[in-house]
Design an enzyme around this catalytic site. Structure first.
Site, PDB file in Angstrom:
ATOM      1  CG  HIS A  30      -0.404   0.044   2.536  1.00 39.87           C
ATOM      2  ND1 HIS A  30      -0.105   1.216   3.189  1.00 39.87           N
ATOM      3  CD2 HIS A  30      -0.083  -0.946   3.407  1.00 39.87           C
ATOM      4  CE1 HIS A  30       0.367   0.947   4.400  1.00 39.87           C
ATOM      5  NE2 HIS A  30       0.395  -0.360   4.556  1.00 39.87           N
ATOM      6  CG  ASP A  90      -2.503   4.263   2.977  1.00 35.69           C
ATOM      7  OD1 ASP A  90      -2.173   3.187   2.457  1.00 35.69           O
ATOM      8  OD2 ASP A  90      -3.277   4.347   3.956  1.00 35.69           O
ATOM      9  CG  ASP A 118       2.784   0.217   7.775  1.00 36.03           C
ATOM     10  OD1 ASP A 118       2.382  -0.354   6.749  1.00 36.03           O
ATOM     11  OD2 ASP A 118       2.084   0.340   8.799  1.00 36.03           O
ATOM     12  CD  GLU A 177      -3.036  -1.547   5.361  1.00 38.88           C
ATOM     13  OE1 GLU A 177      -3.105  -2.590   6.031  1.00 38.88           O
ATOM     14  OE2 GLU A 177      -2.466  -0.503   5.797  1.00 38.88           O
ATOM     15  CD  GLU A 178      -1.158   2.221   7.659  1.00 43.69           C
ATOM     16  OE1 GLU A 178      -1.877   1.807   8.598  1.00 43.69           O
ATOM     17  OE2 GLU A 178       0.016   1.852   7.493  1.00 43.69           O
ATOM     18  CG  ASP A 234       1.327  -3.808   5.108  1.00 49.45           C
ATOM     19  OD1 ASP A 234       2.106  -2.882   5.416  1.00 49.45           O
ATOM     20  OD2 ASP A 234       0.107  -3.771   5.334  1.00 49.45           O
ATOM     21  CG  HIS A 287       1.011   3.154  12.388  1.00 51.15           C
ATOM     22  ND1 HIS A 287      -0.314   2.781  12.584  1.00 51.15           N
ATOM     23  CD2 HIS A 287       1.386   2.568  11.231  1.00 51.15           C
ATOM     24  CE1 HIS A 287      -0.687   1.999  11.587  1.00 51.15           C
ATOM     25  NE2 HIS A 287       0.325   1.855  10.758  1.00 51.15           N
TER      26      HIS A 287
END
EC number: 3.4.11.4
Length: 408
Positions: free
Chosen positions: A78, A80, A141, A175-176, A198, A380
Protein backbone atom coordinates in the site's frame (compact mmCIF):
# COMPACT_ATOMS: atom_id res chain seq x y z
CA UNK A 1 20.47 -4.81 -3.77
CA UNK A 2 21.37 -1.19 -2.97
CA UNK A 3 18.57 -0.25 -5.39
CA UNK A 4 15.93 -1.14 -2.81
CA UNK A 5 17.37 1.34 -0.31
CA UNK A 6 17.65 4.06 -2.94
CA UNK A 7 14.03 3.53 -3.95
CA UNK A 8 12.86 3.57 -0.37
CA UNK A 9 14.65 6.84 0.41
CA UNK A 10 13.08 8.38 -2.69
CA UNK A 11 9.56 7.14 -1.94
CA UNK A 12 9.42 8.38 1.65
CA UNK A 13 9.82 11.94 0.37
CA UNK A 14 6.24 11.68 -0.97
CA UNK A 15 3.58 12.70 1.55
CA UNK A 16 0.91 10.01 1.27
CA UNK A 17 -0.78 10.21 4.67
CA UNK A 18 -4.35 8.96 4.37
CA UNK A 19 -7.40 10.67 5.89
CA UNK A 20 -10.55 8.83 6.99
CA UNK A 21 -12.62 12.03 6.99
CA UNK A 22 -12.55 12.92 3.27
CA UNK A 23 -14.81 10.15 1.99
CA UNK A 24 -13.04 9.86 -1.37
CA UNK A 25 -10.57 7.36 -2.85
CA UNK A 26 -7.73 7.97 -2.64
CA UNK A 27 -8.44 9.93 0.50
CA UNK A 28 -5.61 12.42 -0.08
CA UNK A 29 -4.14 13.91 -3.27
CA UNK A 30 -0.59 12.94 -2.31
CA UNK A 31 -1.46 9.30 -2.83
CA UNK A 32 -2.54 9.88 -6.42
CA UNK A 33 0.63 11.88 -7.09
CA UNK A 34 2.70 8.99 -5.76
CA UNK A 35 0.68 6.47 -7.78
CA UNK A 36 1.40 8.41 -10.97
CA UNK A 37 5.12 8.39 -10.22
CA UNK A 38 5.06 4.65 -9.55
CA UNK A 39 3.13 3.91 -12.74
CA UNK A 40 5.69 5.88 -14.74
CA UNK A 41 8.55 4.05 -13.03
CA UNK A 42 6.99 0.67 -13.78
CA UNK A 43 6.75 1.58 -17.46
CA UNK A 44 10.36 2.76 -17.45
CA UNK A 45 11.70 -0.51 -16.03
CA UNK A 46 9.81 -2.45 -18.71
CA UNK A 47 6.75 -3.85 -16.98
CA UNK A 48 3.71 -4.77 -19.08
CA UNK A 49 0.04 -3.78 -18.78
CA UNK A 50 0.78 -0.91 -16.43
CA UNK A 51 -2.45 0.76 -15.32
CA UNK A 52 -3.55 3.47 -12.92
CA UNK A 53 -7.27 3.83 -12.31
CA UNK A 54 -9.32 6.77 -11.08
CA UNK A 55 -9.14 5.52 -7.48
CA UNK A 56 -5.35 5.39 -7.41
CA UNK A 57 -4.81 1.63 -7.82
CA UNK A 58 -1.63 0.78 -9.72
CA UNK A 59 -1.31 -2.63 -11.42
CA UNK A 60 1.31 -4.15 -13.72
CA UNK A 61 2.82 -7.50 -14.67
CA UNK A 62 5.92 -9.32 -15.77
CA UNK A 63 4.75 -11.85 -18.39
CA UNK A 64 5.75 -15.50 -18.08
CA UNK A 65 8.85 -16.58 -19.97
CA UNK A 66 8.34 -20.33 -19.52
CA UNK A 67 6.19 -23.03 -21.08
CA UNK A 68 5.66 -24.62 -17.68
CA UNK A 69 2.28 -24.51 -15.99
CA UNK A 70 3.20 -22.00 -13.29
CA UNK A 71 0.63 -20.22 -11.08
CA UNK A 72 0.20 -16.48 -11.50
CA UNK A 73 1.60 -14.90 -8.34
CA UNK A 74 0.75 -11.41 -7.09
CA UNK A 75 2.68 -9.08 -4.79
CA UNK A 76 0.85 -6.15 -3.20
CA UNK A 77 1.81 -3.16 -1.05
CA UNK A 78 0.00 0.00 0.00
CA UNK A 79 1.07 3.52 -0.82
CA UNK A 80 -0.44 5.46 2.08
CA UNK A 81 1.08 6.12 5.47
CA UNK A 82 -0.81 6.17 8.74
CA UNK A 83 -2.77 9.25 9.84
CA UNK A 84 -1.39 8.76 13.35
CA UNK A 85 1.55 11.05 12.60
CA UNK A 86 2.82 13.32 9.88
CA UNK A 87 4.49 11.81 6.83
CA UNK A 88 5.39 15.18 5.35
CA UNK A 89 8.98 16.35 4.99
CA UNK A 90 10.39 13.02 6.15
CA UNK A 91 14.06 13.55 6.92
CA UNK A 92 15.61 10.12 7.50
CA UNK A 93 18.75 9.50 9.50
CA UNK A 94 21.10 6.76 8.32
CA UNK A 95 23.00 5.07 11.13
CA UNK A 96 25.82 2.93 9.79
CA UNK A 97 27.42 0.09 11.77
CA UNK A 98 24.97 0.52 14.64
CA UNK A 99 26.77 0.12 17.96
CA UNK A 100 23.89 -1.07 20.14
CA UNK A 101 23.41 2.16 22.07
CA UNK A 102 20.57 4.70 22.22
CA UNK A 103 20.12 6.73 19.03
CA UNK A 104 19.50 10.47 19.31
CA UNK A 105 16.86 11.21 16.70
CA UNK A 106 16.46 14.90 17.43
CA UNK A 107 18.89 16.67 19.72
CA UNK A 108 16.95 19.94 19.81
CA UNK A 109 13.75 18.24 20.96
CA UNK A 110 15.51 15.59 23.04
CA UNK A 111 13.90 12.71 21.14
CA UNK A 112 15.84 9.50 21.65
CA UNK A 113 15.31 5.96 20.36
CA UNK A 114 16.14 4.14 23.59
CA UNK A 115 17.28 0.53 23.74
CA UNK A 116 15.41 0.00 27.02
CA UNK A 117 12.14 1.02 25.35
CA UNK A 118 12.77 -0.81 22.06
CA UNK A 119 15.16 -3.69 22.87
CA UNK A 120 14.56 -5.32 19.46
CA UNK A 121 16.94 -2.76 17.98
CA UNK A 122 19.76 -4.84 19.49
CA UNK A 123 19.14 -7.31 16.66
CA UNK A 124 20.60 -4.71 14.30
CA UNK A 125 24.02 -4.28 15.91
CA UNK A 126 26.64 -3.91 13.20
CA UNK A 127 24.02 -3.17 10.56
CA UNK A 128 22.90 0.01 8.82
CA UNK A 129 19.62 1.41 10.17
CA UNK A 130 17.34 4.08 8.73
CA UNK A 131 15.45 6.06 11.37
CA UNK A 132 13.30 9.18 11.52
CA UNK A 133 14.50 12.56 12.75
CA UNK A 134 11.92 12.31 15.53
CA UNK A 135 9.39 14.71 13.99
CA UNK A 136 7.58 12.40 11.54
CA UNK A 137 7.00 8.73 10.94
CA UNK A 138 9.39 7.08 8.50
CA UNK A 139 6.97 5.45 6.07
CA UNK A 140 8.44 1.95 5.96
CA UNK A 141 4.80 0.92 6.40
CA UNK A 142 4.48 0.43 3.53
CA UNK A 143 6.87 2.24 1.21
CA UNK A 144 9.46 -0.38 2.13
CA UNK A 145 7.07 -2.96 0.69
CA UNK A 146 6.64 -0.90 -2.47
CA UNK A 147 10.41 -0.56 -2.89
CA UNK A 148 11.00 -4.26 -2.27
CA UNK A 149 8.42 -5.40 -4.82
CA UNK A 150 9.63 -3.03 -7.55
CA UNK A 151 13.25 -3.95 -6.93
CA UNK A 152 12.42 -7.65 -7.23
CA UNK A 153 10.51 -7.33 -10.52
CA UNK A 154 13.14 -4.96 -11.89
CA UNK A 155 15.71 -7.69 -11.22
CA UNK A 156 13.59 -10.24 -13.10
CA UNK A 157 13.27 -7.94 -16.09
CA UNK A 158 17.01 -7.20 -16.17
CA UNK A 159 17.82 -10.91 -15.96
CA UNK A 160 15.65 -12.58 -18.62
CA UNK A 161 17.54 -15.86 -18.26
CA UNK A 162 15.71 -16.40 -14.94
CA UNK A 163 12.73 -18.64 -15.66
CA UNK A 164 9.46 -17.50 -14.13
CA UNK A 165 5.71 -17.51 -14.53
CA UNK A 166 3.54 -14.40 -14.79
CA UNK A 167 4.10 -12.06 -11.86
CA UNK A 168 1.49 -9.44 -11.01
CA UNK A 169 2.02 -6.43 -8.76
CA UNK A 170 -0.40 -3.90 -7.30
CA UNK A 171 -0.13 -0.82 -5.13
CA UNK A 172 -3.20 0.31 -3.23
CA UNK A 173 -4.35 3.51 -1.49
CA UNK A 174 -5.87 3.98 1.95
CA UNK A 175 -4.93 0.70 3.60
CA UNK A 176 -4.22 2.54 6.84
CA UNK A 177 -7.83 3.69 7.13
CA UNK A 178 -9.24 0.25 6.32
CA UNK A 179 -10.19 1.02 2.71
CA UNK A 180 -7.29 -0.48 0.77
CA UNK A 181 -9.37 -3.21 -0.85
CA UNK A 182 -12.53 -1.16 -1.40
CA UNK A 183 -11.97 -0.72 -5.13
CA UNK A 184 -9.44 -3.48 -5.79
CA UNK A 185 -10.39 -5.24 -9.03
CA UNK A 186 -9.58 -8.90 -8.27
CA UNK A 187 -10.79 -10.03 -11.68
CA UNK A 188 -8.55 -7.52 -13.46
CA UNK A 189 -5.57 -8.46 -11.28
CA UNK A 190 -6.16 -12.07 -12.28
CA UNK A 191 -3.68 -13.81 -9.99
CA UNK A 192 -4.08 -17.28 -8.49
CA UNK A 193 -2.94 -15.97 -5.13
CA UNK A 194 -0.88 -13.09 -3.77
CA UNK A 195 1.28 -11.86 -0.93
CA UNK A 196 1.11 -8.48 0.73
CA UNK A 197 4.55 -7.16 1.63
CA UNK A 198 3.40 -5.25 4.69
CA UNK A 199 4.73 -7.00 7.78
CA UNK A 200 7.31 -6.07 10.37
CA UNK A 201 10.66 -7.55 11.31
CA UNK A 202 12.65 -9.98 9.18
CA UNK A 203 11.03 -13.39 8.91
CA UNK A 204 7.47 -12.43 9.78
CA UNK A 205 4.99 -14.63 7.93
CA UNK A 206 1.37 -13.98 8.74
CA UNK A 207 -1.69 -15.90 7.62
CA UNK A 208 -4.18 -14.92 10.32
CA UNK A 209 -5.26 -11.54 11.58
CA UNK A 210 -7.77 -9.75 13.75
CA UNK A 211 -11.45 -9.58 13.02
CA UNK A 212 -11.94 -5.83 13.03
CA UNK A 213 -14.66 -3.25 13.52
CA UNK A 214 -14.82 0.48 14.03
CA UNK A 215 -17.21 2.11 16.46
CA UNK A 216 -18.35 5.70 16.92
CA UNK A 217 -20.09 6.49 20.21
CA UNK A 218 -22.18 9.68 20.15
CA UNK A 219 -23.33 11.29 23.39
CA UNK A 220 -25.83 14.14 23.67
CA UNK A 221 -25.71 16.52 26.61
CA UNK A 222 -27.60 19.59 27.79
CA UNK A 223 -25.86 22.80 28.65
CA UNK A 224 -27.11 25.43 31.06
CA UNK A 225 -25.27 28.04 33.10
CA UNK A 226 -23.14 26.19 35.67
CA UNK A 227 -24.39 28.49 38.39
CA UNK A 228 -27.92 27.14 38.01
CA UNK A 229 -27.18 23.70 36.58
CA UNK A 230 -28.42 21.50 39.42
CA UNK A 231 -30.70 18.75 38.07
CA UNK A 232 -30.64 20.41 34.63
CA UNK A 233 -27.19 20.07 33.09
CA UNK A 234 -26.20 16.85 31.35
CA UNK A 235 -22.47 16.94 30.63
CA UNK A 236 -21.78 14.68 27.67
CA UNK A 237 -18.06 14.54 28.51
CA UNK A 238 -18.78 13.03 31.91
CA UNK A 239 -21.02 10.40 30.35
CA UNK A 240 -18.23 9.68 27.86
CA UNK A 241 -15.90 9.13 30.78
CA UNK A 242 -18.44 6.77 32.31
CA UNK A 243 -18.73 4.84 29.05
CA UNK A 244 -14.95 4.43 28.81
CA UNK A 245 -14.66 3.03 32.32
CA UNK A 246 -17.49 0.54 31.79
CA UNK A 247 -15.27 -1.32 29.30
CA UNK A 248 -12.72 -3.80 30.74
CA UNK A 249 -9.69 -1.74 31.70
CA UNK A 250 -7.20 -4.52 30.91
CA UNK A 251 -8.54 -5.19 27.42
CA UNK A 252 -6.63 -2.41 25.69
CA UNK A 253 -3.65 -2.58 23.30
CA UNK A 254 -1.16 -1.79 26.07
CA UNK A 255 -2.39 -4.77 28.14
CA UNK A 256 -2.70 -7.43 25.41
CA UNK A 257 -0.51 -9.52 23.13
CA UNK A 258 -0.57 -12.66 20.98
CA UNK A 259 -4.13 -13.78 20.33
CA UNK A 260 -5.71 -11.46 22.90
CA UNK A 261 -8.28 -8.99 21.61
CA UNK A 262 -8.99 -5.45 22.75
CA UNK A 263 -11.01 -2.25 22.63
CA UNK A 264 -8.93 0.76 21.58
CA UNK A 265 -10.08 4.34 21.96
CA UNK A 266 -8.55 6.33 19.11
CA UNK A 267 -10.07 9.76 19.65
CA UNK A 268 -12.29 11.68 22.04
CA UNK A 269 -13.73 15.06 21.10
CA UNK A 270 -16.50 16.97 22.75
CA UNK A 271 -17.96 19.61 25.00
CA UNK A 272 -20.92 19.74 27.37
CA UNK A 273 -23.48 19.50 24.55
CA UNK A 274 -21.98 16.65 22.52
CA UNK A 275 -19.09 14.20 22.66
CA UNK A 276 -17.93 11.59 20.19
CA UNK A 277 -15.64 8.68 20.98
CA UNK A 278 -13.98 6.66 18.24
CA UNK A 279 -12.98 3.06 18.97
CA UNK A 280 -11.56 0.13 17.10
CA UNK A 281 -12.57 -3.39 18.20
CA UNK A 282 -10.24 -6.32 17.55
CA UNK A 283 -10.27 -10.08 18.20
CA UNK A 284 -8.96 -13.18 16.41
CA UNK A 285 -11.83 -15.35 17.60
CA UNK A 286 -15.04 -14.62 15.66
CA UNK A 287 -17.35 -15.41 18.60
CA UNK A 288 -15.38 -13.18 20.98
CA UNK A 289 -15.38 -10.48 18.31
CA UNK A 290 -19.18 -10.57 18.20
CA UNK A 291 -19.31 -10.52 22.00
CA UNK A 292 -17.20 -7.36 22.09
CA UNK A 293 -19.61 -5.57 19.79
CA UNK A 294 -22.54 -6.77 21.90
CA UNK A 295 -20.90 -5.51 25.13
CA UNK A 296 -20.43 -2.06 23.62
CA UNK A 297 -24.10 -1.94 22.57
CA UNK A 298 -25.18 -3.17 26.01
CA UNK A 299 -23.28 -0.33 27.69
CA UNK A 300 -25.14 2.13 25.48
CA UNK A 301 -28.47 0.65 26.58
CA UNK A 302 -27.44 0.84 30.22
CA UNK A 303 -26.47 4.51 29.98
CA UNK A 304 -29.69 5.37 28.18
CA UNK A 305 -31.68 3.83 31.01
CA UNK A 306 -29.79 6.06 33.41
CA UNK A 307 -29.78 9.33 31.45
CA UNK A 308 -32.75 8.98 29.10
CA UNK A 309 -33.36 7.36 25.73
CA UNK A 310 -31.25 8.58 22.81
CA UNK A 311 -28.65 10.15 25.09
CA UNK A 312 -26.02 7.67 23.89
CA UNK A 313 -25.82 5.88 20.56
CA UNK A 314 -23.19 3.75 18.85
CA UNK A 315 -22.53 2.97 15.21
CA UNK A 316 -20.44 -0.17 14.69
CA UNK A 317 -19.12 -1.17 11.28
CA UNK A 318 -17.17 -4.33 10.51
CA UNK A 319 -13.92 -3.58 8.68
CA UNK A 320 -12.32 -6.94 7.89
CA UNK A 321 -12.16 -10.55 9.07
CA UNK A 322 -9.55 -13.15 9.94
CA UNK A 323 -7.97 -14.40 6.71
CA UNK A 324 -7.13 -17.80 8.25
CA UNK A 325 -10.38 -19.32 7.02
CA UNK A 326 -9.51 -18.49 3.40
CA UNK A 327 -5.79 -19.33 3.59
CA UNK A 328 -6.13 -22.84 5.05
CA UNK A 329 -7.48 -24.45 1.83
CA UNK A 330 -4.42 -23.18 -0.09
CA UNK A 331 -1.85 -23.56 2.65
CA UNK A 332 0.86 -24.28 0.06
CA UNK A 333 1.25 -20.52 -0.40
CA UNK A 334 2.29 -20.22 3.25
CA UNK A 335 4.47 -23.32 3.11
CA UNK A 336 6.26 -22.02 0.02
CA UNK A 337 6.94 -18.65 1.65
CA UNK A 338 8.27 -20.49 4.72
CA UNK A 339 10.64 -22.53 2.54
CA UNK A 340 11.70 -19.43 0.58
CA UNK A 341 12.75 -17.71 3.78
CA UNK A 342 14.74 -20.70 4.93
CA UNK A 343 16.56 -20.88 1.59
CA UNK A 344 17.36 -17.16 1.92
CA UNK A 345 18.81 -17.77 5.41
CA UNK A 346 15.90 -16.01 7.06
CA UNK A 347 14.35 -17.59 10.15
CA UNK A 348 10.56 -17.73 9.50
CA UNK A 349 8.41 -16.35 12.30
CA UNK A 350 4.81 -17.43 11.78
CA UNK A 351 2.85 -14.99 13.91
CA UNK A 352 -0.71 -13.62 13.96
CA UNK A 353 -1.13 -10.09 12.63
CA UNK A 354 -2.22 -7.88 15.49
CA UNK A 355 -3.75 -5.60 12.90
CA UNK A 356 -4.87 -6.01 9.35
CA UNK A 357 -3.62 -5.78 5.80
CA UNK A 358 -5.25 -5.47 2.43
CA UNK A 359 -4.72 -9.23 2.24
CA UNK A 360 -7.32 -9.89 4.91
CA UNK A 361 -10.11 -8.44 2.80
CA UNK A 362 -8.67 -9.63 -0.50
CA UNK A 363 -8.74 -13.19 0.82
CA UNK A 364 -12.50 -12.85 1.31
CA UNK A 365 -12.77 -11.37 -2.19
CA UNK A 366 -11.37 -14.54 -3.74
CA UNK A 367 -7.64 -13.74 -3.72
CA UNK A 368 -5.88 -15.66 -0.91
CA UNK A 369 -3.23 -13.25 0.35
CA UNK A 370 -0.96 -13.92 3.35
CA UNK A 371 1.45 -11.25 4.55
CA UNK A 372 5.26 -11.12 4.43
CA UNK A 373 7.76 -8.94 6.26
CA UNK A 374 9.11 -5.59 5.11
CA UNK A 375 11.77 -5.51 7.83
CA UNK A 376 10.51 -2.43 9.64
CA UNK A 377 9.83 -1.73 13.32
CA UNK A 378 7.65 0.63 15.36
CA UNK A 379 5.31 1.61 12.53
CA UNK A 380 3.02 4.66 12.77
CA UNK A 381 5.24 6.80 14.96
CA UNK A 382 8.39 8.82 15.43
CA UNK A 383 10.41 5.81 16.62
CA UNK A 384 9.96 3.87 13.39
CA UNK A 385 13.13 2.39 11.89
CA UNK A 386 14.21 -0.18 9.34
CA UNK A 387 17.58 -1.93 8.84
CA UNK A 388 18.75 -1.93 5.23
CA UNK A 389 19.69 -5.61 5.27
CA UNK A 390 16.05 -6.44 6.08
CA UNK A 391 14.83 -4.76 2.90
CA UNK A 392 17.43 -6.66 0.90
CA UNK A 393 16.27 -9.94 2.44
CA UNK A 394 12.65 -9.12 1.55
CA UNK A 395 13.68 -8.74 -2.09
CA UNK A 396 15.51 -12.07 -1.92
CA UNK A 397 12.43 -13.82 -0.49
CA UNK A 398 10.13 -12.42 -3.17
CA UNK A 399 12.46 -13.70 -5.88
CA UNK A 400 12.84 -17.06 -4.16
CA UNK A 401 9.05 -17.56 -3.98
CA UNK A 402 8.83 -16.94 -7.70
CA UNK A 403 11.70 -19.39 -8.29
CA UNK A 404 10.20 -22.14 -6.13
CA UNK A 405 6.87 -22.07 -7.95
CA UNK A 406 8.70 -22.17 -11.29
CA UNK A 407 10.64 -25.24 -10.20
CA UNK A 408 7.69 -27.03 -8.60
Amino acid sequence: MEAVVERFLKYIKCDTKSDEETGVTPSTPGQMEFAKKLAEELKNIGMSNVSLDENGYVMAEVPSNTDKNVPVIGFIAHMDTAPDMSGKNVNPKIVENYDGNDIVLNKDQNIVLKVKDFPEIKECVGKTIITTDGTTLLGADDKAGVAEIITAVDYLIKNPSIEHGTVKIAFTPDEEIGCGADHFDVEKFNADFAYTIDGGSVGELECENFNAAGAVVSIKGRNVHPGSAKDKMINSMLIANEFIFMLPDTETPSHTEGYEGFYHITSLKGDVEETKIHYIIRDFDKQKFEERKYIMSAIVQSLNKKYGEDTVSVEIKDQYYNMKEKIQPVKHIVDTAFRAMEECEVVPKVVPIRGGTDGARLSYMGLPTPNLFTGGYNFHGRYEFIPTFAMEKAVDVILKIIELYTKA
